[in-house]
Design an enzyme around this catalytic site. Structure first.
Site, mmCIF file in Angstrom:
data_model
loop_
_atom_site.group_PDB
_atom_site.id
_atom_site.type_symbol
_atom_site.label_atom_id
_atom_site.label_comp_id
_atom_site.label_asym_id
_atom_site.label_seq_id
_atom_site.Cartn_x
_atom_site.Cartn_y
_atom_site.Cartn_z
ATOM 1 C CG HIS A 56 -1.748 -1.049 1.537
ATOM 2 N ND1 HIS A 56 -1.361 -2.197 2.164
ATOM 3 C CD2 HIS A 56 -3.070 -1.197 1.269
ATOM 4 C CE1 HIS A 56 -2.393 -3.009 2.272
ATOM 5 N NE2 HIS A 56 -3.446 -2.439 1.737
ATOM 6 C CG ASP A 59 1.781 -1.191 3.385
ATOM 7 O OD1 ASP A 59 1.036 -0.882 4.313
ATOM 8 O OD2 ASP A 59 1.508 -2.041 2.520
ATOM 9 C CG MET A 90 -0.972 -6.076 -6.287
ATOM 10 S SD MET A 90 -1.089 -5.485 -4.575
ATOM 11 C CE MET A 90 -1.698 -6.950 -3.754
ATOM 12 C CD GLU A 183 -8.221 -8.516 -1.196
ATOM 13 O OE1 GLU A 183 -7.273 -7.897 -1.719
ATOM 14 O OE2 GLU A 183 -8.160 -9.040 -0.068
ATOM 15 C CE LYS A 185 -12.187 -8.765 5.813
ATOM 16 N NZ LYS A 185 -11.108 -8.045 6.521
ATOM 17 C CD GLU A 219 -7.597 -12.228 2.159
ATOM 18 O OE1 GLU A 219 -7.085 -11.166 1.749
ATOM 19 O OE2 GLU A 219 -7.872 -12.437 3.360
ATOM 20 C CG HIS A 222 -11.341 -11.467 2.143
ATOM 21 N ND1 HIS A 222 -10.898 -10.363 1.460
ATOM 22 C CD2 HIS A 222 -10.673 -11.469 3.328
ATOM 23 C CE1 HIS A 222 -9.994 -9.722 2.204
ATOM 24 N NE2 HIS A 222 -9.845 -10.389 3.336
ATOM 25 C CG ASP A 247 -4.732 -11.111 -1.622
ATOM 26 O OD1 ASP A 247 -3.763 -10.974 -2.407
ATOM 27 O OD2 ASP A 247 -5.272 -10.156 -1.025
ATOM 28 C CG ASP A 257 -9.578 -11.327 6.962
ATOM 29 O OD1 ASP A 257 -9.412 -12.470 6.510
ATOM 30 O OD2 ASP A 257 -9.095 -10.305 6.441
ATOM 31 C CG ASP A 259 -5.718 -11.897 6.762
ATOM 32 O OD1 ASP A 259 -6.477 -12.318 5.874
ATOM 33 O OD2 ASP A 259 -5.694 -10.710 7.121
ATOM 34 C CG ASP A 289 -3.562 -10.194 2.265
ATOM 35 O OD1 ASP A 289 -2.846 -9.756 3.187
ATOM 36 O OD2 ASP A 289 -4.649 -9.676 1.957
HETATM 37 C C1 GLT Z 1 -5.693 -5.694 4.278
HETATM 38 C C2 GLT Z 1 -6.782 -6.633 3.836
HETATM 39 C C3 GLT Z 1 -6.354 -7.444 2.690
HETATM 40 C C4 GLT Z 1 -6.139 -6.670 1.446
HETATM 41 C C5 GLT Z 1 -5.010 -5.724 1.550
HETATM 42 C C6 GLT Z 1 -4.991 -4.859 0.321
HETATM 43 S S1 GLT Z 1 -4.992 -4.820 2.996
HETATM 44 O O1 GLT Z 1 -4.689 -6.424 4.913
HETATM 45 O O2 GLT Z 1 -7.161 -7.461 4.948
HETATM 46 O O3 GLT Z 1 -7.223 -8.510 2.448
HETATM 47 O O4 GLT Z 1 -5.786 -7.565 0.419
HETATM 48 O O5 GLT Z 1 -5.588 -3.631 0.513
HETATM 49 MN MN MN Z 2 -7.942 -11.163 4.798
HETATM 50 MN MN MN Z 3 -6.301 -9.628 0.767
#
Ligand code: GLT
Ligand code: MN
Ligand code: MN
Length: 389
Positions: A56, A59, A90, A183, A185, A219, A222, A247, A257, A259, A289
């Site tokens: 980002h 970041d 990206m 993306e 979510k 992702e 998500h 992702d 979420d 991750d 991600d």
């Molecule tokens: C954030 C989010 C991710 C996205 C990123 C891109 S930022 O961490 O949870 O799923 O991919 O903006």
């Molecule tokens: Mn996520």
């Molecule tokens: Mn993501």
């Protein structure tokens, strides 16, 4: 340890600065690890065989840094990339951390915020292009609501479309050769987010001015948060020619979420995903991600990142073993075998075929009585994954 699963740059693995750089802050707790600088993250990733690093705008560049500071940080980062041979495939915009985006960015009810979100994104795209990014991700962040009286979803979808149309036109005017990847979510950090699934994004893309420039960035976590199968979402994106980025992470069912490290929760789901990606011909970045557990120190973060990549490589090897497994392939061939009596009835529409199909007598009892052998098939795949085939 070096073995057949050791990641190498040609495997196309990438991580976000925000992933390995995640200091372990969560809504209930403070950071547990030191913040790594961007050049330190580049060095770490290059040392473990990654191909690239994504970011980002924020970041890398502190929100309020002056022009000279921004330039110095960017030059230092470019030097680290060149020194370590890492790419930036990206880039994306942080449209969710700044309090100005508390009601969303492109879908905020406030036109000043919507315009400001466009300005931020144009500046962040300039940074991404400078660093060589080919794909630009749009994760909505706070594009949603808690109270459904606060926003008309038709307005929100229209504002989001207006923003993407504006940005695709602007990129073309600038001569940028960039693809956008949307993306989805379903929720978090807002109660309900607009365009909550990859399928919803795919439908929305068809309404855009430059739809050929826009695809998706699904992702794992998500889609699972919405209770959906991730590989099915990826397959639909691939079928539509829209799988521009991905992702990878893991998630234990519908909840916040997580991750998680790739393959750490649903190893079978991860296997079918890797098998799909390896066999469909996807050759884009394989972006993790995800972030390390909050219990980890710097060494644990390294273990986490290596683990994501190794698990992918091991599952790719398992997919090759499945293709070479005579018993599994035999069952697959058997359950998909052609029926010469029926094949002429299937296929593209013709009036003759429709008439023949209309008149055909099916033995529905025999069709219904047939065992499909999925129990045996699935057990064989389970045993293959457990390492005894
Ligand atoms: C954030 C989010 C991710 C996205 C990123 C891109 S930022 O961490 O949870 O799923 O991919 O903006
Ligand atoms: Mn996520
Ligand atoms: Mn993501």
């Amino acid at each position: 340890m070096q073995d057949a699963y050791t990641p190498r740059p040609e495997h196309r693995f990438t991580f976000g600065l925000w992933t390995v750089g995640n200091p372990g802050r969560d809504p209930f707790g403070d950071p547990v690890r030191a913040t790594l600088t961007a050049p330190a993250i580049v060095e770490l990733l290059a040392g473990i065989g990654a191909h690239g690093v994504n970011l980002h705008d924020e970041d890398l560049l502190p929100r309020d840094a002056d022009a000279a500071t921004r330039e110095r940080i960017t030059v230092d980062f470019e030097k680290a990339l060149a020194d370590h041979g890492l790419r930036v495939p990206m880039a994306t915009t942080n449209l969710f951390s700044d309090p100005v985006f508390k009601d969303g960015a492109f879908t905020s009810n406030d036109p000043g915020v919507r315009a400001h979100a466009l300005q931020r994104t144009m500046r962040a795209i300039e940074l991404g292009v400078r660093l060589g990014a080919e794909t630009y991700v749009f994760w909505g962040g706070r594009e949603g609501v808690e109270s459904h009286v606060s926003k008309d979803p038709l307005d929100a979808i229209r504002w989001f479309r207006d923003a993407l149309n504006f940005l695709t036109h602007w990129c073309k005017d600038q001569g940028y050769d960039l693809k956008f990847a949307l993306e989805a979510k379903p929720n978090e950090p807002r109660g309900d987010l607009f365009l909550p699934t990859t399928g919803a994004m795919l439908g929305f893309i068809e309404t855009l001015d430059h739809k050929e420039m826009v695809g998706v960035n699904p992702e794992v976590a998500h889609e699972r948060m919405a209770g959906l199968d991730f590989t099915h979402a990826v397959a639909q994106a691939w079928d539509a020619g829209k799988l521009f980025h991905i992702d990878l992470n893991d998630q234990a069912g519908p909840r916040y979420d997580q991750d998680l490290r790739f393959g750490s929760s649903d190893i079978k789901g991860a296997f079918h995903l890797v098998r799909f990606l390896e066999e469909c011909g996807y050759d884009g970045p394989l972006h993790f991600d995800a972030h390390a557990y909050r219990t980890e120190d710097a060494a644990g973060v390294r273990d986490f990142a290596i683990g994501c990549m190794r698990t992918y490589r091991i599952l790719a090897d398992k997919a090759a073993r499945m293709r070479a497994d005579a018993e599994i392939q035999g069952i697959l061939a058997e359950i998909r075998r052609d029926d010469p009596a029926v094949m002429p009835l299937l296929g593209a529409y013709t009036a003759e075929r429709a008439a023949a199909l209309r008149a055909h007598a099916f033995d529905t009892e025999a069709l219904a009585a047939r065992g499909m052998r999925y129990e045996r098939l699935d057990q064989l795949v389970t045993e293959l994954l457990l390492g005894i085939r």
